[in-house]
Enzyme design. Structure first.
Site, mmCIF file in Angstrom:
data_model
loop_
_atom_site.group_PDB
_atom_site.id
_atom_site.type_symbol
_atom_site.label_atom_id
_atom_site.label_comp_id
_atom_site.label_asym_id
_atom_site.label_seq_id
_atom_site.Cartn_x
_atom_site.Cartn_y
_atom_site.Cartn_z
ATOM 1 N N HIS A 1 0.098 0.476 8.014
ATOM 2 C CA HIS A 1 0.542 1.758 7.495
ATOM 3 C C HIS A 1 1.281 2.565 8.557
ATOM 4 O O HIS A 1 1.023 2.433 9.759
ATOM 5 C CB HIS A 1 -0.656 2.559 6.979
ATOM 6 C CG HIS A 1 -1.433 1.857 5.915
ATOM 7 N ND1 HIS A 1 -2.763 2.130 5.645
ATOM 8 C CD2 HIS A 1 -1.084 0.870 5.046
ATOM 9 C CE1 HIS A 1 -3.179 1.359 4.656
ATOM 10 N NE2 HIS A 1 -2.186 0.589 4.276
ATOM 11 N N ASP B 1 0.871 -1.173 0.000
ATOM 12 C CA ASP B 1 0.000 0.000 0.000
ATOM 13 C C ASP B 1 0.908 1.223 0.000
ATOM 14 O O ASP B 1 1.966 1.226 0.648
ATOM 15 C CB ASP B 1 -0.889 0.027 1.237
ATOM 16 C CG ASP B 1 -1.951 -1.065 1.231
ATOM 17 O OD1 ASP B 1 -2.000 -1.841 0.266
ATOM 18 O OD2 ASP B 1 -2.718 -1.136 2.207
ATOM 19 N N CYS C 1 -4.510 9.840 5.612
ATOM 20 C CA CYS C 1 -4.985 8.699 4.823
ATOM 21 C C CYS C 1 -5.936 9.127 3.719
ATOM 22 O O CYS C 1 -5.895 8.599 2.604
ATOM 23 C CB CYS C 1 -5.726 7.707 5.713
ATOM 24 S SG CYS C 1 -4.761 6.931 7.014
#
Length: 345
Positions: free
Chosen positions: A224, A178, A329
């Site tokens: 993340h 990601d 995000c």
């Protein structure tokens, strides 16, 4: 041709940003890939989200994004939005099927480095086509000179999702990451090897970016980096005090001053189980090296940032834990005002 895309860190003065949308937000089936990423509670596959609750989350998030858009526009930042995602869109690939989750988080599916905008090979099956609502914008940036790249589209067989006690990983069958696994610091990019990014993904990205960039493989958290370690500006970090210690800060960054964040305020969540921990409260967005957007309920964090000389812009975000993301995000800095790639280490 001069590109309209340019960003190599998270702190240079912000000029253009993509902000996601809650329109079309859905709840994908809890399959092996969802379990691997979120580590949901037992029985999560039985969750039933009431349509009225879902609509309230969408409406209130769009209200919060309208407020954020006003803040950014007042700071002379151009705000772009993706196409709405059709609700409940299903799809199938080789050996599995899923449903689209949202178009809320361009930070996760797209990586900007210099004038390159790269589609990430995401490990969660529900996110396989997550870049689709952003494709019109990507085409526009390409026409304006950006390099538009895509990592190899993964196949995501069941063997991808491995478990080792005390370790969050995905198998090395194909490149996976990601974009939110990255902490960009100019010529240095820190890449979190985790349940959303493997070393093969790091090797692919290293070869694509070339010798001007140093890609540092780290492993600080299970997914993340934005809820664990944030670079506010050269020499200043924001760090999660529960997950990190001075010795676990990546060695090249240990000389930087660190603001240690204690457990943030809990916003709660609207669904049966949260898609993010309370640490989504430290997922902040920098407008510039001295100005940062912070959730308005995080008063302790606001005081810490102000004590460090930052100008804090508080903004409402009611459902970060519900859908699993904060201001960083849910946005992607497409253009920041800066010069050549330099090393800050």
């Amino acid at each position: 041709m001069t590109s309209s895309v340019w960003s190599v860190n998270d702190w240079d003065p912000l000029e253009e940003i993509i902000l996601g949308t809650a329109l079309g937000l859905g709840v994908p089936p809890v399959d092996v890939s969802v379990r691997h990423f979120f580590e949901p509670p037992e029985g999560a596959e039985l969750e039933k989200v009431d349509t009225a609750v879902l609509q309230r989350v969408v409406d209130e998030t769009e209200e919060d994004f309208a407020e954020l858009t006003h803040i950014l526009t007042a700071a002379n930042v151009r705000v772009r939005r993706p196409d709405p995602l059709p609700y409940g869109q299903r799809f199938a690939a080789l050996g599995w099927e899923s449903a689209a989750m949202h178009a809320l988080m361009p930070r996760d599916c797209l990586l900007v480095v210099e004038d390159k905008i790269i589609e990430a090979p995401m490990a969660m099956r529900a996110r396989f086509f997550e870049v689709a609502p952003f494709r019109k914008l990507l085409g526009e940036y390409f026409d304006a000179g950006a390099h538009w790249l895509s990592a190899p589209k993964p196949l995501l067989p069941d063997e991808t999702y491995v478990y080792r006690p005390g370790e969050s990983v995905v198998a090395e069958l194909e490149p996976l990451f990601d974009a939110a696994n990255m902490l960009r610091c100019g010529a240095d990019i820190f890449y979190n090897v985790s349940n959303s990014g493997n070393r093969r993904g790091a090797h692919w990205l290293r070869r694509v970016l070339g010798e001007r960039f140093r890609l540092h493989e780290i492993s600080l958290c299970s997914d993340h980096l934005g809820t664990t370690l944030v670079a506010l500006r050269p020499g200043l970090l924001l760090a999660n005090s529960e997950r990190l210690s001075p010795d676990s800060i990546p060695e090249p960054l240990r000389s930087w001053k660190t603001i240690w964040v204690d457990r943030p305020e809990d916003d709660g969540f609207a669904f049966e189980w949260p898609r993010a921990s309370v640490w989504v409260g430290m997922n902040v967005l920098s407008i510039g090296p001295d100005q940062v957007v912070v959730p308005s309920n995080q008063m302790a964090l606001i005081r810490q940032l102000e004590a460090a000389g930052m100008t804090v812009v508080p903004a409402r975000l009611r459902h970060g834990r519900t859908f699993g993301g904060g201001f960083h995000c849910c946005s992607l800095d497409v253009r920041r005002r800066g010069g050549d790639v330099v090393s800050y280490l």
